[in-house]
Write a protein that holds these residues in place. Structure first.
Motif, PDB file in Angstrom:
ATOM      1  N   THR A   1     -43.868  20.167   9.938  1.00 36.50           N
ATOM      2  CA  THR A   1     -43.981  18.761   9.482  1.00 36.50           C
ATOM      3  C   THR A   1     -42.796  18.341   8.638  1.00 36.50           C
ATOM      4  OG1 THR A   1     -45.215  19.519   7.528  1.00 36.50           O
ATOM      5  CG2 THR A   1     -46.510  18.920   9.471  1.00 36.50           C
ATOM      6  N   SER A   2     -41.764  19.131   8.595  1.00 30.98           N
ATOM      7  CA  SER A   2     -40.635  18.813   7.715  1.00 30.98           C
ATOM      8  C   SER A   2     -39.901  17.578   8.144  1.00 30.98           C
ATOM      9  CB  SER A   2     -39.665  20.008   7.675  1.00 30.98           C
ATOM     10  OG  SER A   2     -39.181  20.291   8.972  1.00 30.98           O
ATOM     11  N   THR A   3     -40.021  17.193   9.403  1.00 30.26           N
ATOM     12  CA  THR A   3     -39.309  15.976   9.871  1.00 30.26           C
ATOM     13  C   THR A   3     -39.960  14.715   9.335  1.00 30.26           C
ATOM     14  OG1 THR A   3     -40.669  15.989  11.855  1.00 30.26           O
ATOM     15  CG2 THR A   3     -38.540  17.087  11.981  1.00 30.26           C
ATOM     16  N   SER A   4     -41.283  14.806   8.989  1.00 38.85           N
ATOM     17  CA  SER A   4     -41.956  13.602   8.507  1.00 38.85           C
ATOM     18  C   SER A   4     -42.188  13.604   7.020  1.00 38.85           C
ATOM     19  CB  SER A   4     -43.304  13.435   9.222  1.00 38.85           C
ATOM     20  OG  SER A   4     -44.108  14.596   9.007  1.00 38.85           O
ATOM     21  N   LEU A   5     -42.304  14.822   6.403  1.00 35.38           N
ATOM     22  CA  LEU A   5     -42.557  14.914   4.960  1.00 35.38           C
ATOM     23  C   LEU A   5     -41.598  15.936   4.328  1.00 35.38           C
ATOM     24  CD1 LEU A   5     -46.453  15.039   4.812  1.00 35.38           C
ATOM     25  CD2 LEU A   5     -45.013  13.105   4.247  1.00 35.38           C
ATOM     26  N   ARG A   6     -41.222  15.671   3.137  1.00 31.65           N
ATOM     27  CA  ARG A   6     -40.419  16.613   2.383  1.00 31.65           C
ATOM     28  C   ARG A   6     -41.357  17.426   1.491  1.00 31.65           C
ATOM     29  NH1 ARG A   6     -35.779  15.175  -2.122  1.00 31.65           N
ATOM     30  NH2 ARG A   6     -35.266  17.328  -2.682  1.00 31.65           N
ATOM     31  N   MET A   7     -41.413  18.747   1.732  1.00 28.76           N
ATOM     32  CA  MET A   7     -42.333  19.608   0.978  1.00 28.76           C
ATOM     33  C   MET A   7     -41.548  20.629   0.180  1.00 28.76           C
ATOM     34  SD  MET A   7     -45.494  20.260   3.542  1.00 28.76           S
ATOM     35  CE  MET A   7     -46.381  18.900   4.269  1.00 28.76           C
TER      36      MET A   7
ATOM     37  N   GLY B   1     -46.040  29.364   5.804  1.00 28.81           N
ATOM     38  CA  GLY B   1     -45.040  28.299   5.869  1.00 28.81           C
ATOM     39  C   GLY B   1     -44.915  27.621   7.204  1.00 28.81           C
ATOM     40  N   GLY B   2     -45.717  27.994   8.173  1.00 30.48           N
ATOM     41  CA  GLY B   2     -45.591  27.411   9.510  1.00 30.48           C
ATOM     42  C   GLY B   2     -45.824  25.926   9.519  1.00 30.48           C
ATOM     43  N   GLU B   3     -46.891  25.479   8.793  1.00 28.68           N
ATOM     44  CA  GLU B   3     -47.208  24.064   8.768  1.00 28.68           C
ATOM     45  C   GLU B   3     -46.093  23.264   8.104  1.00 28.68           C
ATOM     46  OE1 GLU B   3     -49.481  22.882  10.373  1.00 28.68           O
ATOM     47  OE2 GLU B   3     -51.112  24.298  10.570  1.00 28.68           O
ATOM     48  N   SER B   4     -45.518  23.798   7.029  1.00 26.44           N
ATOM     49  CA  SER B   4     -44.446  23.085   6.326  1.00 26.44           C
ATOM     50  C   SER B   4     -43.248  22.886   7.217  1.00 26.44           C
ATOM     51  CB  SER B   4     -44.049  23.870   5.073  1.00 26.44           C
ATOM     52  OG  SER B   4     -45.155  23.977   4.194  1.00 26.44           O
ATOM     53  N   ILE B   5     -42.914  23.898   8.001  1.00 26.53           N
ATOM     54  CA  ILE B   5     -41.752  23.785   8.892  1.00 26.53           C
ATOM     55  C   ILE B   5     -42.001  22.764   9.983  1.00 26.53           C
ATOM     56  CG2 ILE B   5     -40.357  25.040  10.580  1.00 26.53           C
ATOM     57  CD1 ILE B   5     -40.820  27.560   8.924  1.00 26.53           C
TER      58      ILE B   5
ATOM     59  N   LEU C   1     -46.272  18.604  -2.984  1.00 26.25           N
ATOM     60  CA  LEU C   1     -46.308  20.002  -3.393  1.00 26.25           C
ATOM     61  C   LEU C   1     -47.268  20.761  -2.490  1.00 26.25           C
ATOM     62  CD1 LEU C   1     -45.610  22.283  -5.377  1.00 26.25           C
ATOM     63  CD2 LEU C   1     -47.533  21.503  -6.811  1.00 26.25           C
ATOM     64  N   ASP C   2     -46.775  21.750  -1.813  1.00 28.97           N
ATOM     65  CA  ASP C   2     -47.562  22.554  -0.874  1.00 28.97           C
ATOM     66  C   ASP C   2     -47.981  23.855  -1.562  1.00 28.97           C
ATOM     67  OD1 ASP C   2     -48.707  23.843   1.213  1.00 28.97           O
ATOM     68  OD2 ASP C   2     -46.855  24.217   2.321  1.00 28.97           O
ATOM     69  N   ILE C   3     -49.297  24.005  -1.809  1.00 30.29           N
ATOM     70  CA  ILE C   3     -49.821  25.214  -2.458  1.00 30.29           C
ATOM     71  C   ILE C   3     -50.730  25.952  -1.482  1.00 30.29           C
ATOM     72  CG2 ILE C   3     -51.208  26.114  -4.381  1.00 30.29           C
ATOM     73  CD1 ILE C   3     -50.424  23.698  -5.980  1.00 30.29           C
ATOM     74  N   GLY C   4     -50.395  27.182  -1.179  1.00 36.38           N
ATOM     75  CA  GLY C   4     -51.261  28.034  -0.379  1.00 36.38           C
ATOM     76  C   GLY C   4     -51.403  27.625   1.061  1.00 36.38           C
ATOM     77  N   SER C   5     -50.324  27.170   1.690  1.00 44.60           N
ATOM     78  CA  SER C   5     -50.418  26.772   3.101  1.00 44.60           C
ATOM     79  C   SER C   5     -50.235  27.952   4.046  1.00 44.60           C
ATOM     80  CB  SER C   5     -49.375  25.703   3.411  1.00 44.60           C
ATOM     81  OG  SER C   5     -48.066  26.240   3.254  1.00 44.60           O
ATOM     82  N   GLY C   6     -50.173  29.147   3.525  1.00 36.76           N
ATOM     83  CA  GLY C   6     -50.004  30.295   4.405  1.00 36.76           C
ATOM     84  C   GLY C   6     -48.578  30.778   4.399  1.00 36.76           C
TER      85      GLY C   6
END
Length: 320
Positions: free
Chosen positions: A314-320, A308-312, A301-306
């Motif tokens: 790292t999406s290949t390694s983690l499902r957020m 969304g840049g970081e989530s995009i 669960l990604d809370i307050g990462s801005g």
């Protein structure tokens, strides 16, 4: 031999028996006299004993500098009307209250002001006043009642109003070392046996620093502090009187010298356009360590990462 003593409970010392004499001692404690009963008793002698106070004259002269004739003044604990008569002669419109009906009756017969019997702790004035005079009337009140009364007096003043408070500081009266140590430790002392016009009564004393602190906490600005030696006529007793002159400079005295804002600021509005350039300037040195710590998790669960840049990224390694 059986001896009987009549003593006051407080900081007085029990008498020691003569050497070799055995006796039993019966302690008689008198109930504390009420303020009303006390001042009914001394109503006729009070002005003779306490009249002609130079410190009070000085404080009243300062009151004339602050307020014009015709200004309203509340005299709390007006007694037989000595201070009130001076204020009336100076042209002030005086309202006086006192717990003693005898004192009030005398004032009503002698002076043109408005006087009525009232307990100051329960008094609810129908107006605010340009000035309030409170002279030596809080000794029989507890510390908490004294504290509360100063705040009440501040609330009864109009903006720009003046409080003249007359009292005696603990360190200027108490001679007993143990009692003085207690007063200095707590900044006040209650139930201290004090001499008052030939009587011993339990009183409350505050230190000078505590008096100044309470007045300031009530939102009043201290203008002048006077100290004056005064001899009680007919009792061969001297007191050091403390006069505090303070003014209500703000509209909201209970909020201190800096009152709350008169309007509420609207909340800041967030938008993606404003947040994105801010997020781009952030550096996240710890993010790689965070990814390492959660790499075995299937869902995060990604809370307050801005934005969304970081989530995009790292999406290949983690499902957020």
């Amino acid at each position: 031999m059986k001896l009987q003593y009549n003593i006051q409970i407080g900081y007085n010392h029990f008498p020691k028996p003569p050497l070799g004499v055995e006796f039993t001692m019966t302690v008689i404690t008198k109930p504390t006299i009420t303020a009303e009963a006390l001042f009914d008793q001394i109503s006729e002698a009070y002005e003779d004993a306490y009249g002609g106070n130079e410190g009070l004259r000085t404080a009243f002269a300062r009151l004339n500098d602050y307020h014009e004739a015709g200004s309203s003044v509340l005299d709390i604990g007006c007694g037989p009307g000595g201070p009130a008569s001076r204020l009336i002669k100076a042209g002030f419109q005086v309202t006086g209250i006192d717990i003693s009906q005898k004192m009030v009756d005398f004032c009503q017969k002698s002076f043109p002001g408005t006087f009525h019997k009232a307990d100051m702790t329960k008094y609810e004035p129908s107006q605010q006043f340009d000035a309030i005079v409170s002279l030596f009337n809080l000794f029989q009140a507890s510390y908490t009642t004294t504290y509360s009364m100063v705040f009440k007096m501040a609330s009864w003043l109009r903006p720009g109003g003046t409080l003249i408070l007359g009292t005696i500081a603990a360190e200027d009266y108490i001679q007993d070392k143990a009692a003085l140590s207690t007063a200095r430790k707590h900044q006040y002392i209650e139930n201290y046996d004090a001499n008052f016009m030939g009587r011993v009564i339990p009183v409350t004393f505050l230190t000078m620093s505590m008096w100044l602190n309470v007045v300031q906490q009530a939102g009043l600005f201290i203008q002048v502090v006077d100290r004056c030696d005064f001899e009680i006529k007919g009792f061969e007793h001297k007191e050091n009187h403390l006069f505090i002159t303070a003014r209500k400079m703000k509209l909201e005295p209970l909020f201190g010298p800096y009152p709350l804002p008169t309007f509420r600021r609207r909340p800041h509005l967030l938008s993606e356009g404003a947040w994105k350039p801010f997020a781009e300037r952030l550096t996240r040195h710890e993010f790689d360590a965070v990814l390492k710590a959660v790499e075995s998790n299937k869902e995060v669960l990604d809370i307050g990462s801005g934005h969304g840049g970081e989530s995009i990224d790292t999406s290949t390694s983690l499902r957020m």
